[in-house]
Design an enzyme around this catalytic site. Sequence first.
Site, PDB file in Angstrom:
ATOM      1  N   GLU A 185       0.798  -1.300  -0.006  1.00 11.35           N
ATOM      2  CA  GLU A 185      -0.018   0.128  -0.031  1.00 11.35           C
ATOM      3  C   GLU A 185       0.935   1.251  -0.060  1.00 11.35           C
ATOM      4  O   GLU A 185       1.731   1.366   0.767  1.00 11.35           O
ATOM      5  CB  GLU A 185      -0.883  -0.194   1.389  1.00 11.35           C
ATOM      6  CG  GLU A 185      -1.862   1.127   1.390  1.00 11.35           C
ATOM      7  CD  GLU A 185      -2.514   1.220   2.700  1.00 11.35           C
ATOM      8  OE1 GLU A 185      -3.434   2.185   2.806  1.00 11.35           O
ATOM      9  OE2 GLU A 185      -2.451   0.309   3.464  1.00 11.35           O
ATOM     10  N   GLU A 283     -11.540   1.273   4.960  1.00 11.60           N
ATOM     11  CA  GLU A 283     -10.469   1.641   5.690  1.00 11.60           C
ATOM     12  C   GLU A 283     -10.747   3.001   6.155  1.00 11.60           C
ATOM     13  O   GLU A 283     -10.365   4.037   5.861  1.00 11.60           O
ATOM     14  CB  GLU A 283      -9.140   1.873   4.870  1.00 11.60           C
ATOM     15  CG  GLU A 283      -7.998   1.946   5.762  1.00 11.60           C
ATOM     16  CD  GLU A 283      -7.464   0.838   6.589  1.00 11.60           C
ATOM     17  OE1 GLU A 283      -6.235   0.904   7.171  1.00 11.60           O
ATOM     18  OE2 GLU A 283      -7.970  -0.346   6.662  1.00 11.60           O
TER      19      GLU A 283
END
Length: 307
Positions: A185, A283
Amino acid sequence: MNRKEFLRNGLLGGAAVLAFPRMGISDSQTRIPRSIPNTPFKMKFSPDFDIFNAGASLEEQLEWGYEQGFRAWESTWLRRKTVEEQNQIKRIMDRLDMEFGQFVGTMSFKEVTFAGRDEGLREKTLQEVRESVEIAKRMDTQYIHNVLGLADPKLPWDFQMANAIELLKRVAEIYEPHGIVMVMETMNHKINHPGLFLHEIPQAYAMAKAVDSPSVKILFDAYHVQIQEGNLMPTLDFAWGEIGYFQIGDTPGRKEPGTGEINYKNVLQHIHDKGYRGFVGLEHGISGAGEEGIAAALKRYREVDPK
């Protein structure tokens, strides 16, 4: 395993979600009004524990999620749970026909793990990668999220890139025999994670291409990408062949879609139209308080779910 088959079946080709029958859950386990639609989302939205119902048991949260239309779940901090808890989660999700997404295998926000030359740190990282394989098998998931650690200000950038690529290749050697995909990420430097090595999509794309393995792909978190780079849809189009997983959160504030500047209705429709049927991790936090806040967040997910 055949590389093309792995890419087709493992990364972007997830099976279409079926409309499972409604489950009965007692009112004491339901934290929002029962009028919320419970038909499955088209997008494989994947909440994490405690986003909606903090403090409820693992079983209550998963059953509640199923009631609201979620058919997938993820757990960033799954590694911190006991084996017994992991097995419990898997049993519940099997009963509900829910799929498990990503968890973190190795993560450091204080050490130069991938970009540096410290062999002790690099071997420690690889050991955590090896240990993550058994957790992935336990949860029957392909996706492990590994964080690449800090940048090394003492090393020129190209040396750091070479170090990271070399370690990623060793990770791929561990994961490939098991059909596991490491997703990396990019995290923004401007607000949340100054100093981390991996912070832009073109950088992640270059590393994934250099490693050239179906077991090393990009986690495209639209919250981080919007802050660091913007230009969301063209950026994901350029990186499309190396993206294995999506996460979302609006900005500013990192709350649910519809609370900030990102047009998630268009972004999610775009990736759906491109054929993505994989996980979309939630998220973020919830902007509102209590039952009304949860109900409003779920309503926003219904509004941005692709047609």
